[in-house]
Write an enzyme that holds these catalytic residues in place. Structure first.
Site, PDB file in Angstrom:
ATOM      1  N   TYR A  15      -5.374   7.236   9.288  1.00  0.00           N
ATOM      2  CA  TYR A  15      -6.641   6.790   8.673  1.00  0.00           C
ATOM      3  C   TYR A  15      -7.846   7.417   9.382  1.00  0.00           C
ATOM      4  O   TYR A  15      -8.790   7.878   8.727  1.00  0.00           O
ATOM      5  CB  TYR A  15      -6.669   5.270   8.750  1.00  0.00           C
ATOM      6  CG  TYR A  15      -7.817   4.575   8.063  1.00  0.00           C
ATOM      7  CD1 TYR A  15      -7.830   4.385   6.684  1.00  0.00           C
ATOM      8  CD2 TYR A  15      -8.882   4.059   8.801  1.00  0.00           C
ATOM      9  CE1 TYR A  15      -8.868   3.710   6.059  1.00  0.00           C
ATOM     10  CE2 TYR A  15      -9.926   3.383   8.189  1.00  0.00           C
ATOM     11  CZ  TYR A  15      -9.915   3.211   6.820  1.00  0.00           C
ATOM     12  OH  TYR A  15     -10.948   2.540   6.204  1.00  0.00           O
ATOM     13  N   LYS A  27     -10.562   9.795   7.629  1.00  0.00           N
ATOM     14  CA  LYS A  27     -11.970   9.391   7.527  1.00  0.00           C
ATOM     15  C   LYS A  27     -12.892  10.377   8.245  1.00  0.00           C
ATOM     16  O   LYS A  27     -14.036  10.581   7.825  1.00  0.00           O
ATOM     17  CB  LYS A  27     -12.151   7.972   8.056  1.00  0.00           C
ATOM     18  CG  LYS A  27     -11.517   6.898   7.158  1.00  0.00           C
ATOM     19  CD  LYS A  27     -12.003   6.985   5.722  1.00  0.00           C
ATOM     20  CE  LYS A  27     -11.865   5.688   4.952  1.00  0.00           C
ATOM     21  NZ  LYS A  27     -12.259   5.828   3.532  1.00  0.00           N
TER      22      LYS A  27
HETATM   23  P1  NAD Z   1      -9.420  -2.727  -0.701  1.00  0.00           P
HETATM   24  O1  NAD Z   1      -7.994  -2.524  -0.327  1.00  0.00           O
HETATM   25  O2  NAD Z   1      -9.934  -4.119  -0.809  1.00  0.00           O
HETATM   26  O3  NAD Z   1      -9.732  -1.971  -2.088  1.00  0.00           O
HETATM   27  C1  NAD Z   1      -9.328  -0.637  -2.280  1.00  0.00           C
HETATM   28  C2  NAD Z   1      -9.190  -0.365  -3.766  1.00  0.00           C
HETATM   29  O4  NAD Z   1      -8.773   1.001  -3.900  1.00  0.00           O
HETATM   30  C3  NAD Z   1      -8.117  -1.229  -4.461  1.00  0.00           C
HETATM   31  O5  NAD Z   1      -8.638  -1.779  -5.647  1.00  0.00           O
HETATM   32  C4  NAD Z   1      -6.997  -0.238  -4.747  1.00  0.00           C
HETATM   33  O6  NAD Z   1      -6.243  -0.537  -5.935  1.00  0.00           O
HETATM   34  C5  NAD Z   1      -7.749   1.075  -4.883  1.00  0.00           C
HETATM   35  N1  NAD Z   1      -6.901   2.246  -4.660  1.00  0.00           N
HETATM   36  C6  NAD Z   1      -5.979   2.422  -3.689  1.00  0.00           C
HETATM   37  N2  NAD Z   1      -5.364   3.608  -3.861  1.00  0.00           N
HETATM   38  C7  NAD Z   1      -5.925   4.203  -4.946  1.00  0.00           C
HETATM   39  C8  NAD Z   1      -5.706   5.423  -5.624  1.00  0.00           C
HETATM   40  N3  NAD Z   1      -4.762   6.290  -5.222  1.00  0.00           N
HETATM   41  N4  NAD Z   1      -6.469   5.701  -6.712  1.00  0.00           N
HETATM   42  C9  NAD Z   1      -7.405   4.823  -7.153  1.00  0.00           C
HETATM   43  N5  NAD Z   1      -7.634   3.636  -6.559  1.00  0.00           N
HETATM   44  C10 NAD Z   1      -6.904   3.332  -5.466  1.00  0.00           C
HETATM   45  O7  NAD Z   1     -10.264  -1.880   0.347  1.00  0.00           O
HETATM   46  P2  NAD Z   1     -11.808  -2.024   0.829  1.00  0.00           P
HETATM   47  O8  NAD Z   1     -11.797  -2.738   2.130  1.00  0.00           O
HETATM   48  O9  NAD Z   1     -12.656  -2.481  -0.277  1.00  0.00           O
HETATM   49  O10 NAD Z   1     -12.098  -0.494   1.148  1.00  0.00           O
HETATM   50  C11 NAD Z   1     -12.823   0.368   0.272  1.00  0.00           C
HETATM   51  C12 NAD Z   1     -13.131   1.662   1.017  1.00  0.00           C
HETATM   52  O11 NAD Z   1     -13.901   1.361   2.181  1.00  0.00           O
HETATM   53  C13 NAD Z   1     -11.884   2.403   1.496  1.00  0.00           C
HETATM   54  O12 NAD Z   1     -12.093   3.798   1.408  1.00  0.00           O
HETATM   55  C14 NAD Z   1     -11.788   1.968   2.946  1.00  0.00           C
HETATM   56  O13 NAD Z   1     -11.066   2.892   3.706  1.00  0.00           O
HETATM   57  C15 NAD Z   1     -13.260   1.913   3.323  1.00  0.00           C
HETATM   58  N6  NAD Z   1     -13.575   1.099   4.494  1.00  0.00           N
HETATM   59  C16 NAD Z   1     -13.272  -0.237   4.525  1.00  0.00           C
HETATM   60  C17 NAD Z   1     -13.602  -0.968   5.663  1.00  0.00           C
HETATM   61  C18 NAD Z   1     -13.332  -2.450   5.785  1.00  0.00           C
HETATM   62  O14 NAD Z   1     -13.580  -3.011   6.861  1.00  0.00           O
HETATM   63  N7  NAD Z   1     -12.880  -3.124   4.734  1.00  0.00           N
HETATM   64  C19 NAD Z   1     -14.208  -0.345   6.751  1.00  0.00           C
HETATM   65  C20 NAD Z   1     -14.481   1.018   6.675  1.00  0.00           C
HETATM   66  C21 NAD Z   1     -14.164   1.731   5.535  1.00  0.00           C
END
Ligand code: NAD
Length: 253
Positions: free
Chosen positions: A161, A165
């Site tokens: 990851y 990123k």
């Molecule tokens: P989440 O798991 O709640 O939601 C992710 C969504 O992406 C889901 O609806 C899933 O179905 C969809 N998804 C997964 N694989 C996919 C694919 N191949 N094609 C299309 N859709 C796909 O995650 P989140 O926490 O909302 O994270 C959203 C973004 O933010 C991600 O890129 C994550 O890495 C990033 N992020 C999250 C955090 C955190 O603390 N939650 C921190 C930093 C970055």
């Protein structure tokens, strides 16, 4: 509230839940017609209906949910084609879809590594390539890529990851340089610890420890990430490209 994206068209990947859903909702509240794309097409349609049901944005700001696996070149192309057929243009494209497959290197499999690299890096690259092709013809557009502070600091248990990123930052800057003269901007947002289904999967003691490490002493909310995305998508940031905005409550500053 001043609406920053009146009559604009936005696409958000991974928008069925979590940060992506909140980004889609906030873009819509600012007047944009939003296409919510997700691996889970039914969930994307439900999410689009939920946003429309709130009825905050008003006339001409419809939301649509579509199935799209961001790792598939054909599906990303068809997402772009469908959006242009339906709305005539794309002003904001948000590469948000993401997964985690956490494990120490001792235990991480090649499949865990490839899956994470594929969704984040290949998926974001496909989104940037296809969206920027439309935007360069329009001579305007803003692409926002969701990276993570894990890509800045490197998190143990997240070699896949963190690599993906950090890669998104390099991709963002290279792409920004390629398309800047077409008035197309490409920026990234690095969220820290945000309360979503992804982080709800963490053991509570690990979440509490991470929260304690944040200078602001709390996890962030998806709406606080969405605010940065709306800024980068809107004319407020018209001279900003190739940058990374950290939304982490001061973590790893
Ligand atoms: P989440 O798991 O709640 O939601 C992710 C969504 O992406 C889901 O609806 C899933 O179905 C969809 N998804 C997964 N694989 C996919 C694919 N191949 N094609 C299309 N859709 C796909 O995650 P989140 O926490 O909302 O994270 C959203 C973004 O933010 C991600 O890129 C994550 O890495 C990033 N992020 C999250 C955090 C955190 O603390 N939650 C921190 C930093 C970055």
């Amino acid at each position: 509230m001043e609406r920053l994206l009146e009559n604009q068209v936005a696409v958000v990947t991974g928008a069925a839940q979590g940060i992506g859903f909140e980004i889609a909702r906030t873009l819509n509240q600012h007047g944009a017609r939003v296409v919510l794309a997700d691996l889970d097409g039914d969930a994307a349609e439900r999410a689009a209906r939920d946003i429309a049901g709130e009825g905050i944005a008003g006339e001409g700001t419809e939301t649509t949910g579509v199935a799209c696996n961001v790792t598939s070149e054909d599906q990303v192309r068809s997402l772009i084609r469908q959006t242009v057929d339906q709305h005539g243009r794309i002003d904001v494209f948000v590469n948000n879809a993401g997964i985690t497959r956490d494990a120490s290197m001792k235990k991480m499999t090649v499949e865990d590594f490839d899956a994470v690299i594929s969704v984040h890096l290949r998926g974001t690259w496909l989104g940037v390539r296809e969206a920027s092709a439309v935007m360069r013809e329009q001579k305007s557009g803003s692409i926002v890529n969701i990276s993570s502070l894990s890509g800045k600091s490197g998190n143990p248990g997240q070699t896949n990851y963190s690599a993906a990123k950090a890669g998104i930052v390099g991709l963002t800057k290279a792409a920004a340089k390629e398309v800047a003269h077409h008035n197309v901007r490409v920026n990234a947002v690095q969220p820290g610890l945000i309360r979503t289904p992804m982080t709800a999967a963490m053991p509570p003691d690990v979440f509490a420890q991470r929260e304690a490490d944040v200078p602001m002493k709390r996890a962030g909310e998806p709406a606080e990430v969405a605010g940065a995305v709306v800024f980068l998508g809107s004319p407020l940031s018209s001279y900003i490209t190739g940058t990374v905005i950290e939304v982490g409550g001061g973590r790893y500053m």
